[in-house]
Design an enzyme around this catalytic site. Structure first.
Site, PDB file in Angstrom:
ATOM      1  N   ASP A  33       6.279   3.273 -11.791  1.00 40.27           N
ATOM      2  CA  ASP A  33       6.036   2.115 -10.592  1.00 40.27           C
ATOM      3  C   ASP A  33       6.621   0.386 -10.843  1.00 40.27           C
ATOM      4  O   ASP A  33       6.177  -0.536 -11.584  1.00 40.27           O
ATOM      5  CB  ASP A  33       4.411   2.354 -10.181  1.00 40.27           C
ATOM      6  CG  ASP A  33       4.668   0.870  -9.475  1.00 40.27           C
ATOM      7  OD1 ASP A  33       3.478   0.488  -8.328  1.00 40.27           O
ATOM      8  OD2 ASP A  33       5.427   0.500  -8.836  1.00 40.27           O
TER       9      ASP A  33
HETATM   10  C1  LIG Z   1       1.808   1.011  -3.022  1.00 44.75           C
HETATM   11  C2  LIG Z   1       2.218   1.516  -4.494  1.00 44.75           C
HETATM   12  C3  LIG Z   1       1.414   1.316  -5.863  1.00 44.75           C
HETATM   13  C4  LIG Z   1       0.223   3.112  -5.358  1.00 44.75           C
HETATM   14  C5  LIG Z   1       0.739   4.369  -5.158  1.00 44.75           C
HETATM   15  C6  LIG Z   1       0.435   5.591  -5.213  1.00 44.75           C
HETATM   16  C7  LIG Z   1      -0.779   5.577  -4.445  1.00 44.75           C
HETATM   17  C8  LIG Z   1      -1.482   7.062  -4.838  1.00 44.75           C
HETATM   18  C9  LIG Z   1      -1.003   7.620  -5.503  1.00 44.75           C
HETATM   19  C10 LIG Z   1      -2.902   6.930  -4.258  1.00 44.75           C
HETATM   20  C11 LIG Z   1      -1.270   7.773  -3.397  1.00 44.75           C
HETATM   21  C12 LIG Z   1      -1.286   4.100  -4.823  1.00 44.75           C
HETATM   22  C13 LIG Z   1      -0.765   2.680  -4.627  1.00 44.75           C
HETATM   23  C14 LIG Z   1       3.060   0.076  -4.569  1.00 44.75           C
HETATM   24  N1  LIG Z   1       4.115   0.606  -6.069  1.00 44.75           N
HETATM   25  N2  LIG Z   1       4.210  -0.813  -6.346  1.00 44.75           N
HETATM   26  C15 LIG Z   1       2.362  -0.951  -4.589  1.00 44.75           C
HETATM   27  N3  LIG Z   1       1.517  -1.677  -5.316  1.00 44.75           N
HETATM   28  N4  LIG Z   1       1.341  -2.850  -4.766  1.00 44.75           N
HETATM   29  N5  LIG Z   1       1.810  -3.602  -3.615  1.00 44.75           N
HETATM   30  N6  LIG Z   1       2.591  -1.939  -3.597  1.00 44.75           N
HETATM   31  C16 LIG Z   1       3.571  -2.136  -2.600  1.00 44.75           C
HETATM   32  C17 LIG Z   1       2.590  -1.997  -0.940  1.00 44.75           C
HETATM   33  C18 LIG Z   1       2.614  -3.018  -0.211  1.00 44.75           C
HETATM   34  C19 LIG Z   1       2.081  -3.226   0.844  1.00 44.75           C
HETATM   35  C20 LIG Z   1       2.279  -1.928   1.669  1.00 44.75           C
HETATM   36  C21 LIG Z   1       2.529  -0.731   0.926  1.00 44.75           C
HETATM   37  C22 LIG Z   1       3.755  -0.712  -0.697  1.00 44.75           C
HETATM   38  O1  LIG Z   1       2.755   0.514   1.762  1.00 44.75           O
HETATM   39  C23 LIG Z   1       2.049  -0.567   2.742  1.00 44.75           C
HETATM   40  O2  LIG Z   1       1.811  -1.545   2.654  1.00 44.75           O
END
Ligand SMILES: C[C@H](Cc1ccc(C(C)(C)C)cc1)[C@H](NN)c1nnnn1Cc1ccc2c(c1)OCO2
Length: 327
Positions: A33
């Site tokens: 990530d």
């Molecule tokens: C979401 C991922 C982090 C994650 C990955 C996988 C998972 C599951 C395995 C449970 C499926 C949950 C979480 C992202 N990584 N940089 C992230 N971590 N922090 N912010 N973001 C990006 C963001 C930020 C805001 C938003 C979004 C996205 O989608 C919709 O609104």
């Protein structure tokens, strides 16, 4: 100590890419990530109800494990999911790259979305260590720990579309993985992300619209989240497309022909093939778009739907920069 590891799509829609990571001989499947900076794993310290279906790291079985007494971590992701726990160090190996003394964050609590995603045994953060959540002292990412032992302080992402394994390479730029030249763009590390200013966009064969787009390159986010002006212009070219509040985004008839989306990186025009933007079935004969609005996030996110169309260099030299090339 350069290395290369396969990145396998977790499902038919490339929702995330999982990579085998060995912690003192225990191999887990982690989601690399570039949008976060914690390396955390499912562990035997979780309540058994939260362990089900996952491969667990068991520190008591590791000869090189050193607990960091009193250290804790707690992360909340932008989608509302999160995890927390305790910390130690161990030997972590990714492909041919092995580092000792790497902070490994043991989960003692994870949110339901992580429990139900049984293919995922944790995350390996590749953003800047400044946003690592460990207290009382922030810890280094795997890349930061490995950097001095790599031929050059870089890693690359070559993610693939639909069911094909890609690779993350550490320490080298493999010229067989891209065509043409690499375009580099400066990165602003103030927020701890691989953050840059995109130069604009075009929809299908339409003319390029110059506009500054504050975006992060985020392998941990599935879709592309861009300003409403881009989203509106894009779905205007998709017959039957509309914003469906029950689905939480734009959907369209699965039979629709989707135009390419071009995103400007400096003078380089990165083309995302239209079919990459048909993300997954939504409900009935409607499909969910791979391009969605960034409203409420605070910046745009160039996630996997974008990154898998490119060969991407994450250059962690003293002046960090991002490189993009066609492939
Ligand atoms: C979401 C991922 C982090 C994650 C990955 C996988 C998972 C599951 C395995 C449970 C499926 C949950 C979480 C992202 N990584 N940089 C992230 N971590 N922090 N912010 N973001 C990006 C963001 C930020 C805001 C938003 C979004 C996205 O989608 C919709 O609104």
């Amino acid at each position: 100590n350069d290395g290369s590891v396969t990145a396998s799509p977790e499902d038919a829609y490339d929702s995330e890419y999982l990579c085998p990571v060995s912690i003192d001989g225990q191999t887990l499947a982690l989601d690399f990530d570039t949008g976060s900076a914690d390396l955390w794993v499912f562990s035997t310290s979780l309540p058994s109800s939260e362990q089900k279906g996952h491969t667990l790291f068991d520190p008591s079985k590791s000869t090189n494990w050193k607990a960091l007494s009193g250290y804790k971590w707690n992360i909340t992701y932008g989608d509302g999911s999160g995890a927390s726990g305790t910390v130690g160090t161990d030997v972590v190996t990714v492909g041919g790259t092995s580092v000792s003394g790497q902070a490994v964050e043991i989960a003692t609590k994870v949110s339901s979305a992580f429990v139900s995603d049984t293919a995922n045994d944790g995350l390996l953060g590749l953003a800047f260590s400044s946003i690592n959540t460990v207290t009382p002292k922030a810890q280094h990412t795997f890349f930061d720990t490995a950097k001095s032992s790599l031929s050059s302080p870089v890693f690359t992402a070559d993610l693939k579309h639909r069911q094909l394994p890609g690779t993350y390479d550490f320490g080298t730029i493999d010229s067989s993985k891209y065509t043409g030249t690499i375009t580099y763009i400066d990165v602003d590390t103030a927020n701890g992300f691989w953050e840059f200013t995109g130069s604009g966009y075009a929809v299908g064969s339409g003319s390029f619209v110059s506009s500054s787009i504050d975006a992060i390159a985020d392998t941990g986010t599935t879709l592309i989240y861009v300003p409403d002006a881009v989203v509106t212009a894009y779905y205007k070219q998709v017959s039957g497309a509309s914003y469906d509040s029950s689905q939480g985004g734009y959907t369209f008839p699965c039979s629709a022909t989707l135009p390419n989306l071009t995103l400007g990186i400096g003078s380089y025009h990165a083309v995302v093939p239209g079919q990459y933007i048909n993300y997954s079935p939504a409900s009935g004969s409607k499909c969910f778009g791979g391009v969605q609005s960034d409203s409420g996030i605070g910046f745009s996110i160039y996630g996997d739907v974008f990154l898998k169309s490119q060969f991407v260099i994450f250059d962690g030299s003293s002046t960090p920069r991002l490189g993009f090339a066609a492939k």
